[in-house]
Design a protein around this motif. Structure first.
Motif, PDB file in Angstrom:
ATOM      1  N   THR A 146     -82.842 -38.132  75.445  1.00 58.42           N
ATOM      2  CA  THR A 146     -83.502 -37.355  74.401  1.00 58.42           C
ATOM      3  C   THR A 146     -84.993 -37.255  74.716  1.00 58.42           C
ATOM      4  O   THR A 146     -85.526 -38.046  75.508  1.00 58.42           O
ATOM      5  CB  THR A 146     -83.324 -38.008  73.018  1.00 58.42           C
ATOM      6  N   PRO A 147     -85.708 -36.305  74.108  1.00 59.69           N
ATOM      7  CA  PRO A 147     -87.166 -36.234  74.299  1.00 59.69           C
ATOM      8  C   PRO A 147     -87.831 -37.540  73.865  1.00 59.69           C
ATOM      9  O   PRO A 147     -87.322 -38.255  72.997  1.00 59.69           O
ATOM     10  CB  PRO A 147     -87.582 -35.076  73.388  1.00 59.69           C
ATOM     11  N   LYS A 148     -88.964 -37.850  74.474  1.00 54.63           N
ATOM     12  CA  LYS A 148     -89.656 -39.105  74.189  1.00 54.63           C
ATOM     13  C   LYS A 148     -89.990 -39.254  72.704  1.00 54.63           C
ATOM     14  O   LYS A 148     -89.905 -40.349  72.145  1.00 54.63           O
ATOM     15  CB  LYS A 148     -90.933 -39.204  75.030  1.00 54.63           C
ATOM     16  N   PHE A 172     -82.782 -45.769  70.319  1.00 54.47           N
ATOM     17  CA  PHE A 172     -81.340 -45.972  70.129  1.00 54.47           C
ATOM     18  C   PHE A 172     -80.521 -45.245  71.194  1.00 54.47           C
ATOM     19  O   PHE A 172     -79.351 -45.558  71.401  1.00 54.47           O
ATOM     20  CB  PHE A 172     -80.925 -45.487  68.735  1.00 54.47           C
ATOM     21  N   SER A 173     -81.123 -44.298  71.875  1.00 56.54           N
ATOM     22  CA  SER A 173     -80.396 -43.539  72.900  1.00 56.54           C
ATOM     23  C   SER A 173     -80.017 -44.391  74.099  1.00 56.54           C
ATOM     24  O   SER A 173     -79.075 -44.063  74.824  1.00 56.54           O
ATOM     25  CB  SER A 173     -81.253 -42.355  73.370  1.00 56.54           C
ATOM     26  N   TYR A 174     -80.735 -45.496  74.317  1.00 57.70           N
ATOM     27  CA  TYR A 174     -80.470 -46.370  75.476  1.00 57.70           C
ATOM     28  C   TYR A 174     -79.306 -47.314  75.152  1.00 57.70           C
ATOM     29  O   TYR A 174     -79.499 -48.507  74.932  1.00 57.70           O
ATOM     30  CB  TYR A 174     -81.716 -47.186  75.812  1.00 57.70           C
ATOM     31  N   HIS A 175     -78.097 -46.782  75.170  1.00 54.61           N
ATOM     32  CA  HIS A 175     -77.001 -47.597  74.650  1.00 54.61           C
ATOM     33  C   HIS A 175     -76.369 -48.525  75.692  1.00 54.61           C
ATOM     34  O   HIS A 175     -75.953 -49.641  75.353  1.00 54.61           O
ATOM     35  CB  HIS A 175     -75.918 -46.715  74.029  1.00 54.61           C
ATOM     36  N   THR A 176     -76.274 -48.088  76.936  1.00 60.09           N
ATOM     37  CA  THR A 176     -75.775 -48.995  77.970  1.00 60.09           C
ATOM     38  C   THR A 176     -76.699 -50.204  78.076  1.00 60.09           C
ATOM     39  O   THR A 176     -76.237 -51.351  78.169  1.00 60.09           O
ATOM     40  CB  THR A 176     -75.699 -48.273  79.327  1.00 60.09           C
ATOM     41  N   GLU A 177     -77.989 -49.945  78.043  1.00 56.91           N
ATOM     42  CA  GLU A 177     -78.977 -51.019  78.115  1.00 56.91           C
ATOM     43  C   GLU A 177     -78.820 -51.976  76.936  1.00 56.91           C
ATOM     44  O   GLU A 177     -78.947 -53.200  77.090  1.00 56.91           O
ATOM     45  CB  GLU A 177     -80.387 -50.416  78.114  1.00 56.91           C
ATOM     46  N   ARG A 223     -72.527 -46.386  89.128  1.00 59.48           N
ATOM     47  CA  ARG A 223     -71.779 -46.867  87.963  1.00 59.48           C
ATOM     48  C   ARG A 223     -72.393 -46.413  86.634  1.00 59.48           C
ATOM     49  O   ARG A 223     -71.711 -46.386  85.617  1.00 59.48           O
ATOM     50  CB  ARG A 223     -71.728 -48.403  87.953  1.00 59.48           C
ATOM     51  N   TYR A 224     -73.670 -46.116  86.677  1.00 60.83           N
ATOM     52  CA  TYR A 224     -74.406 -45.854  85.441  1.00 60.83           C
ATOM     53  C   TYR A 224     -74.103 -44.460  84.892  1.00 60.83           C
ATOM     54  O   TYR A 224     -74.077 -43.484  85.626  1.00 60.83           O
ATOM     55  CB  TYR A 224     -75.899 -45.984  85.725  1.00 60.83           C
ATOM     56  N   HIS A 225     -73.885 -44.373  83.569  1.00 62.50           N
ATOM     57  CA  HIS A 225     -73.605 -43.098  82.921  1.00 62.50           C
ATOM     58  C   HIS A 225     -74.745 -42.724  81.984  1.00 62.50           C
ATOM     59  O   HIS A 225     -75.082 -43.466  81.053  1.00 62.50           O
ATOM     60  CB  HIS A 225     -72.309 -43.180  82.108  1.00 62.50           C
ATOM     61  N   GLU A 226     -75.338 -41.553  82.236  1.00 63.16           N
ATOM     62  CA  GLU A 226     -76.325 -40.985  81.325  1.00 63.16           C
ATOM     63  C   GLU A 226     -76.099 -39.483  81.257  1.00 63.16           C
ATOM     64  O   GLU A 226     -75.601 -38.867  82.197  1.00 63.16           O
ATOM     65  CB  GLU A 226     -77.753 -41.300  81.774  1.00 63.16           C
ATOM     66  N   MET A 227     -76.455 -38.901  80.113  1.00 62.10           N
ATOM     67  CA  MET A 227     -76.194 -37.489  79.902  1.00 62.10           C
ATOM     68  C   MET A 227     -77.153 -36.964  78.828  1.00 62.10           C
ATOM     69  O   MET A 227     -77.427 -37.682  77.860  1.00 62.10           O
ATOM     70  CB  MET A 227     -74.743 -37.311  79.416  1.00 62.10           C
ATOM     71  N   PRO A 228     -77.675 -35.758  78.990  1.00 59.36           N
ATOM     72  CA  PRO A 228     -78.483 -35.182  77.899  1.00 59.36           C
ATOM     73  C   PRO A 228     -77.700 -35.205  76.590  1.00 59.36           C
ATOM     74  O   PRO A 228     -76.489 -34.939  76.576  1.00 59.36           O
ATOM     75  CB  PRO A 228     -78.746 -33.755  78.382  1.00 59.36           C
ATOM     76  N   LEU A 287     -71.562 -31.738  73.216  1.00 64.02           N
ATOM     77  CA  LEU A 287     -70.697 -30.629  73.605  1.00 64.02           C
ATOM     78  C   LEU A 287     -69.426 -31.151  74.269  1.00 64.02           C
ATOM     79  O   LEU A 287     -68.326 -30.640  74.015  1.00 64.02           O
ATOM     80  CB  LEU A 287     -71.441 -29.688  74.558  1.00 64.02           C
ATOM     81  N   ALA A 288     -69.562 -32.181  75.099  1.00 58.70           N
ATOM     82  CA  ALA A 288     -68.390 -32.781  75.743  1.00 58.70           C
ATOM     83  C   ALA A 288     -67.448 -33.386  74.713  1.00 58.70           C
ATOM     84  O   ALA A 288     -66.222 -33.303  74.833  1.00 58.70           O
ATOM     85  CB  ALA A 288     -68.826 -33.844  76.750  1.00 58.70           C
ATOM     86  N   LEU A 289     -68.022 -33.996  73.667  1.00 59.37           N
ATOM     87  CA  LEU A 289     -67.196 -34.536  72.582  1.00 59.37           C
ATOM     88  C   LEU A 289     -66.442 -33.426  71.874  1.00 59.37           C
ATOM     89  O   LEU A 289     -65.274 -33.585  71.511  1.00 59.37           O
ATOM     90  CB  LEU A 289     -68.071 -35.279  71.568  1.00 59.37           C
ATOM     91  N   PHE A 290     -67.117 -32.311  71.668  1.00 62.32           N
ATOM     92  CA  PHE A 290     -66.492 -31.184  70.979  1.00 62.32           C
ATOM     93  C   PHE A 290     -65.326 -30.623  71.787  1.00 62.32           C
ATOM     94  O   PHE A 290     -64.325 -30.185  71.215  1.00 62.32           O
ATOM     95  CB  PHE A 290     -67.539 -30.078  70.743  1.00 62.32           C
TER      96      PHE A 290
END
Length: 354
Positions: A254-256, A265-270, A296-301, A307-310
């Motif tokens: 997400t934007p800073k 909260f966007s840093y969920h793997t961390e 191994r690391y997953h990140e996505m805008p 959109l992928a969830l939809f």
């Protein structure tokens, strides 16, 4: 991904590269919560004591909803012990932060900290994990729901984000209340009842019209914001036999300024690697993960993740794929393609019988 590692395995390899201050609480995070609290109070005063037009009321409701969500993100942080360490103060501040979302601190720590974090993406033990075909074949209700065309289910699923956190929190109360020590159950009940008593009391005082803009609409907005994150945290990831955060969690980008408003909260793997660390330091953790395990690391805008969830169903087939029984189509999960794979409807019918 052929092998899995526990969150402790990853944390042990990253921790030596982090400064000692990263493992200490950061009380200054409360300043953000104070800002949200003051904004909320000002919004309440404006709606309750002034006769304003509907458009201004809607605008203030959105501000309140965003503030409720922001306080919820901070409450999540507080109850992990990364802001203050004294148990009574942690629970008090956590209760205040979660008050608009009507979730008590003891229930949250039991449901989220002690169960979800320990059993992430385990179908049987993670209270937030979505079901697989194993449960689908045993549930008449699920089979009825999945007869609805996917496009309608997708729209309904996104609309339901506006109520999901509140409803799921109520469900978790019924699931876990009996697991508390009988001596602690009254306090858990009190934490569940007091927020609702406050909001219902506000309704009786100011009437439904003002209450709609002061609480109900903001609650729906806060639910949607919070669930937009929570839905992307794990629901594109596979079910896993080992609690491996790099396999079962997704960090969204997400934007800073959004990260500032939402306490990183966007840093969920961390977060799943270091739940006891202040999110202030998660960008540093992310750098080390990407250096050590870039494949191994997953990140996505954030928008792409939503959109992928939809576009994908929320039912697992053999843990690593997502299946739409209505059309007989399989989708890969993160780390396992996340690409459309066609299967025959006949095959899905056979799965229902097994």
């Amino acid at each position: 991904m052929k092998d899995y590692h526990t969150f402790g395995w990853y944390a042990a390899r990253i921790a030596p590269h982090l400064p000692k201050k990263a493992f200490k609480p950061v009380p200054a995070r409360l300043l953000g919560g104070l800002a949200y609290l003051l904004i909320s109070i000002a919004s309440f005063v404006t709606i309750i004591f002034f006769d304003i037009n509907i458009w201004l009321s809607i605008l203030i409701s959105f501000i309140l909803g965003a503030s409720f969500a922001g306080m919820g993100f901070l409450g999540h942080e507080i109850l992990h012990g990364t802001v203050v360490r004294k148990p009574w103060l942690r629970d008090f501040l956590g209760a205040v932060a979660f008050w608009p979302l009507t979730t008590g601190p003891k229930l949250w720590r039991k449901w989220h900290n002690l169960t979800h974090h320990v059993h992430t993406q385990d179908e049987e033990n993670d209270p937030d994990a979505w079901p697989s075909m194993r449960k689908f074949t045993k549930s008449k209700l699920m089979q009825w729901i999945y007869r609805v065309p996917f496009s309608i289910r997708a729209i309904a699923s996104f609309a339901s984000l506006a109520v999901t956190f509140t409803l799921h929190s109520m469900k978790m109360f019924t699931v876990y209340i009996k697991e508390f020590n009988p001596k602690k159950q009254p306090s858990v009940w009190l934490e569940a009842i007091l927020p609702w008593a406050t909001w219902i009391g506000l309704l009786l005082w100011i009437g439904f019209e003002k209450w709609f803009f002061a609480f109900l609409l903001p609650l729906l907005i806060a639910n949607f914001i919070v669930m937009a994150y929570i839905s992307t945290n794990h629901r594109l990831n596979p079910l896993v036999p080992v609690n491996d955060p790099l396999a079962n969690s997704l960090t969204v980008v997400t934007p800073k300024w959004v990260d500032v408003l939402h306490f990183n909260f966007s840093y969920h793997t961390e977060h799943h690697l270091f739940p006891g660390m202040s999110p202030k330091y998660y960008p540093m953790v992310k750098e080390h993960i990407k250096k050590m395990w870039p494949d191994r690391y997953h990140e996505m805008p954030f928008g792409h993740a939503l959109l992928a969830l939809f576009k994908t169903p929320r039912l697992y087939y053999k843990d690593k794929e997502l299946i739409d029984p209505h059309k007989g189509i399989l989708f890969g999960s993160l780390g396992n393609g996340l690409k459309l794979k066609e299967r025959t409807i006949k095959r899905v019918r056979q799965l229902r019988k097994t």
